[in-house]
Write a protein that holds these residues in place. Structure first.
Motif, PDB file in Angstrom:
ATOM      1  N   ARG A  50     -10.991  16.849 -40.642  1.00 49.32           N
ATOM      2  CA  ARG A  50     -10.153  17.550 -39.668  1.00 49.32           C
ATOM      3  C   ARG A  50     -10.615  18.978 -39.433  1.00 49.32           C
ATOM      4  NH1 ARG A  50      -4.044  16.900 -38.323  1.00 49.32           N
ATOM      5  NH2 ARG A  50      -3.958  18.458 -36.708  1.00 49.32           N
ATOM      6  N   ALA A  51     -10.738  19.339 -38.185  1.00 47.71           N
ATOM      7  CA  ALA A  51     -11.070  20.713 -37.804  1.00 47.71           C
ATOM      8  C   ALA A  51      -9.787  21.478 -37.617  1.00 47.71           C
ATOM      9  CB  ALA A  51     -11.884  20.705 -36.503  1.00 47.71           C
ATOM     10  N   GLU A  52      -9.730  22.648 -38.138  1.00 50.03           N
ATOM     11  CA  GLU A  52      -8.519  23.481 -37.985  1.00 50.03           C
ATOM     12  C   GLU A  52      -8.794  24.655 -37.084  1.00 50.03           C
ATOM     13  OE1 GLU A  52      -5.511  22.683 -39.014  1.00 50.03           O
ATOM     14  OE2 GLU A  52      -6.280  20.921 -39.996  1.00 50.03           O
TER      15      GLU A  52
ATOM     16  N   LYS B 184     -16.439  17.664 -37.175  1.00 44.98           N
ATOM     17  CA  LYS B 184     -15.014  17.698 -37.490  1.00 44.98           C
ATOM     18  C   LYS B 184     -14.204  17.136 -36.333  1.00 44.98           C
ATOM     19  CE  LYS B 184     -15.386  19.944 -41.423  1.00 44.98           C
ATOM     20  NZ  LYS B 184     -14.907  19.466 -42.688  1.00 44.98           N
ATOM     21  N   ILE B 185     -13.067  16.528 -36.651  1.00 44.82           N
ATOM     22  CA  ILE B 185     -12.187  15.927 -35.649  1.00 44.82           C
ATOM     23  C   ILE B 185     -11.137  16.962 -35.254  1.00 44.82           C
ATOM     24  CG2 ILE B 185     -10.542  14.071 -35.178  1.00 44.82           C
ATOM     25  CD1 ILE B 185     -11.945  12.489 -37.436  1.00 44.82           C
ATOM     26  N   PRO B 186     -11.068  17.329 -33.965  1.00 50.48           N
ATOM     27  CA  PRO B 186     -10.039  18.273 -33.526  1.00 50.48           C
ATOM     28  C   PRO B 186      -8.636  17.683 -33.748  1.00 50.48           C
ATOM     29  CG  PRO B 186     -11.686  17.945 -31.807  1.00 50.48           C
ATOM     30  CD  PRO B 186     -11.950  16.929 -32.879  1.00 50.48           C
ATOM     31  N   GLY B 187      -7.682  18.553 -34.077  1.00 44.90           N
ATOM     32  CA  GLY B 187      -6.316  18.122 -34.345  1.00 44.90           C
ATOM     33  C   GLY B 187      -5.708  17.303 -33.219  1.00 44.90           C
ATOM     34  N   GLU B 188      -5.981  17.694 -31.986  1.00 44.48           N
ATOM     35  CA  GLU B 188      -5.435  16.979 -30.830  1.00 44.48           C
ATOM     36  C   GLU B 188      -5.968  15.542 -30.790  1.00 44.48           C
ATOM     37  OE1 GLU B 188      -5.886  17.146 -26.022  1.00 44.48           O
ATOM     38  OE2 GLU B 188      -5.755  19.061 -27.083  1.00 44.48           O
ATOM     39  N   GLN B 189      -7.245  15.363 -31.075  1.00 41.31           N
ATOM     40  CA  GLN B 189      -7.835  14.033 -31.080  1.00 41.31           C
ATOM     41  C   GLN B 189      -7.254  13.187 -32.212  1.00 41.31           C
ATOM     42  OE1 GLN B 189     -12.094  14.004 -31.281  1.00 41.31           O
ATOM     43  NE2 GLN B 189     -12.220  11.795 -31.069  1.00 41.31           N
ATOM     44  N   LEU B 190      -7.025  13.789 -33.348  1.00 50.35           N
ATOM     45  CA  LEU B 190      -6.427  13.083 -34.481  1.00 50.35           C
ATOM     46  C   LEU B 190      -4.993  12.658 -34.156  1.00 50.35           C
ATOM     47  CD1 LEU B 190      -6.877  12.053 -37.303  1.00 50.35           C
ATOM     48  CD2 LEU B 190      -6.228  14.298 -38.175  1.00 50.35           C
ATOM     49  N   ASP B 191      -4.236  13.519 -33.475  1.00 46.17           N
ATOM     50  CA  ASP B 191      -2.867  13.172 -33.072  1.00 46.17           C
ATOM     51  C   ASP B 191      -2.860  11.983 -32.113  1.00 46.17           C
ATOM     52  OD1 ASP B 191      -1.875  15.219 -34.638  1.00 46.17           O
ATOM     53  OD2 ASP B 191      -1.766  16.646 -32.972  1.00 46.17           O
TER      54      ASP B 191
END
Length: 70
Positions: free
Chosen positions: A68-70, A40-47
């Motif tokens: 997305r990881a929540e 999963k992609i951490p939210g910070e990395q996605l931002d």
């Protein structure tokens, strides 16, 4: 098979594929092959990715929601 008519791809006399964006490949497997999954992609990395690429939030949410990881 009439590949050229069906795909629009042809080979030159030197075996180069036309159009240049055409791709092909040989896929081999082995009984002892091991595969991995992408987590999963951490939210910070996605931002960070959104800002870097200039992609709207709704687009990344649409295409990467399942990752997305929540």
């Amino acid at each position: 098979m009439d590949v050229e008519r069906r795909t629009g791809i042809r080979l030159t006399e030197n075996a180069m594929m036309i159009p240049a964006a055409s791709i092909s490949g040989f896929i081999f497997s082995h009984p002892r092959s091991q595969y991995f999954t992408v987590g999963k992609i951490p939210g910070e990395q996605l931002d960070i990715y959104r800002k870097k690429e200039g992609i709207p939030d709704n687009e990344t949410d649409k295409w990467l929601a399942a990752m997305r990881a929540e």
